[in-house]
Design an enzyme around this catalytic site. Structure first.
Site, PDB file in Angstrom:
ATOM      1  N   HIS A   1       9.512   3.164   8.728  1.00 19.96           N
ATOM      2  CA  HIS A   1       9.425   2.232   9.597  1.00 19.96           C
ATOM      3  C   HIS A   1       7.937   2.748  10.429  1.00 19.96           C
ATOM      4  O   HIS A   1       8.032   3.888  10.568  1.00 19.96           O
ATOM      5  CB  HIS A   1      10.387   2.194  10.519  1.00 19.96           C
ATOM      6  CG  HIS A   1      10.503   1.574  11.699  1.00 19.96           C
ATOM      7  ND1 HIS A   1      10.710   0.172  11.787  1.00 19.96           N
ATOM      8  CD2 HIS A   1      10.259   1.899  12.904  1.00 19.96           C
ATOM      9  CE1 HIS A   1      10.700  -0.464  12.822  1.00 19.96           C
ATOM     10  NE2 HIS A   1      10.289   0.636  13.722  1.00 19.96           N
TER      11      HIS A   1
ATOM     12  N   ASN B   1      13.668   4.040   3.757  1.00 20.31           N
ATOM     13  CA  ASN B   1      13.011   3.042   4.588  1.00 20.31           C
ATOM     14  C   ASN B   1      11.718   3.809   5.373  1.00 20.31           C
ATOM     15  O   ASN B   1      12.062   4.708   5.843  1.00 20.31           O
ATOM     16  CB  ASN B   1      13.727   2.163   5.450  1.00 20.31           C
ATOM     17  CG  ASN B   1      12.776   1.215   6.014  1.00 20.31           C
ATOM     18  OD1 ASN B   1      11.859   0.448   5.403  1.00 20.31           O
ATOM     19  ND2 ASN B   1      12.859   1.073   7.261  1.00 20.31           N
TER      20      ASN B   1
ATOM     21  N   GLU C   1       1.058   6.901   6.983  1.00 20.54           N
ATOM     22  CA  GLU C   1       1.944   6.331   6.077  1.00 20.54           C
ATOM     23  C   GLU C   1       2.263   6.810   4.640  1.00 20.54           C
ATOM     24  O   GLU C   1       3.166   7.335   4.061  1.00 20.54           O
ATOM     25  CB  GLU C   1       2.617   4.914   6.131  1.00 20.54           C
ATOM     26  CG  GLU C   1       3.013   4.373   7.446  1.00 20.54           C
ATOM     27  CD  GLU C   1       3.295   3.037   7.667  1.00 20.54           C
ATOM     28  OE1 GLU C   1       3.981   2.506   6.796  1.00 20.54           O
ATOM     29  OE2 GLU C   1       2.791   2.418   8.413  1.00 20.54           O
TER      30      GLU C   1
ATOM     31  N   SER D   1       0.698  -1.236   0.031  1.00 22.22           N
ATOM     32  CA  SER D   1      -0.057  -0.062   0.100  1.00 22.22           C
ATOM     33  C   SER D   1       0.915   1.123  -0.006  1.00 22.22           C
ATOM     34  O   SER D   1       0.329   2.187  -0.539  1.00 22.22           O
ATOM     35  CB  SER D   1      -0.770  -0.151   1.093  1.00 22.22           C
ATOM     36  OG  SER D   1      -0.337   0.108   2.484  1.00 22.22           O
TER      37      SER D   1
HETATM   38  C1  GRF Z   1       3.901  -0.676   6.940  1.00 23.21           C
HETATM   39  O1  GRF Z   1       3.280  -0.444   8.093  1.00 23.21           O
HETATM   40  C2  GRF Z   1       5.312  -0.304   7.067  1.00 23.21           C
HETATM   41  O2  GRF Z   1       5.680   0.730   7.602  1.00 23.21           O
HETATM   42  C3  GRF Z   1       5.828  -1.735   7.519  1.00 23.21           C
HETATM   43  O3  GRF Z   1       5.008  -2.582   6.963  1.00 23.21           O
HETATM   44  C4  GRF Z   1       3.809  -2.018   6.502  1.00 23.21           C
HETATM   45  C5  GRF Z   1       3.976  -2.430   4.933  1.00 23.21           C
HETATM   46  O4  GRF Z   1       2.659  -1.908   4.599  1.00 23.21           O
HETATM   47  N1  GRF Z   1       7.291  -2.093   7.407  1.00 23.21           N
HETATM   48  P1  GRF Z   1       2.276  -2.024   2.903  1.00 23.21           P
HETATM   49  O5  GRF Z   1       3.073  -3.420   2.259  1.00 23.21           O
HETATM   50  O6  GRF Z   1       3.169  -0.734   2.374  1.00 23.21           O
HETATM   51  O7  GRF Z   1       0.957  -2.211   2.662  1.00 23.21           O
END
Ligand code: GRF
Length: 200
Positions: free
Chosen positions: A118, A116, A183, A13
């Protein structure tokens, strides 16, 4: 044209949010950058389907096919270089839910061009199970961090953070969902800021 390569392991996502922003805001015209491809270490990653639907080149490089982390990372770098042929500057590499620890050699090769996301407010809660750990610690706020990748896991210069409240009765899942929506705003914003700096 600056290439952007995304590395994913799951739902993708965050990758999709970056791809959508790049399309919506015409990053090739406005930033001189384009999404060159998406690499997954898992063939069943949902994000691969999203990448296909967006018309992007994809590659699956299964870490289980490699005896050593360094060999897997070399295969990643070879694929990135393949997409970069003819480009004047090396690709920006974005880890977006990429659930592998990259080796110091990989970090050195892509130094200064490796980000990255996180799901915690670093330096709090590096590593896994960040949302449950934030709840268990009694945090009133949680969030996500975009940072440059260095040889030390979930460290490196912080480029941006998004903050959400931890609400009474939150589970790790409800908190994770709240963080994830932020995010999707944070990561594209930071990528744009990163691309706007000279000589990145
Ligand atoms: C996100 O919360 C990211 O921060 C963590 O894993 C999740 C991945 O989500 N590392 P996606 O694959 O981007 O939907």
């Amino acid at each position: 044209m600056r290439n952007i390569v995304l590395l994913i392991s799951g739902g993708g996502s965050n990758m999709a949010a970056i791809v959508a922003a790049a399309q919506r805001e015409d990053w090739p015209a406005t930033l001189g950058a384009r999404i060159a491809g998406v690499i997954s270490n898992r063939a069943d990653a949902g994000g691969l389907k999203l990448a296909h639907e967006a018309g992007l080149p994809t590659a699956t490089i299964d870490h289980l096919s490699y005896a050593k982390r360094e060999d897997f990372d070399s295969a990643l770098s070879q694929q990135i270089a393949q997409w970069d042929v003819g480009s004047t500057s090396p690709a920006l590499v974005l880890l977006a839910g990429f659930m592998r620890i990259v080796s110091p050699d990989f970090v050195a090769l892509h130094k200064g061009r490796l980000l990255n996301i996180h799901p915690s407010l670093l330096p709090a809660f590096p590593g896994l199970h960040t949302h449950q750990r934030a709840i268990d610690a009694g945090c009133r706020f949680a969030g996500a961090t975009v940072h440059e990748v260095t040889a030390e896991l979930d460290h490196g210069p912080i480029w941006g953070q998004a903050v959400v409240p931890v609400l009474p009765g939150d589970s790790a899942d409800t908190l994770a969902a709240r963080v994830l929506t932020q995010e999707h705003v944070l990561y594209p914003r930071v990528v744009k800021a990163f691309l706007r700096q000279p000589f990145c």
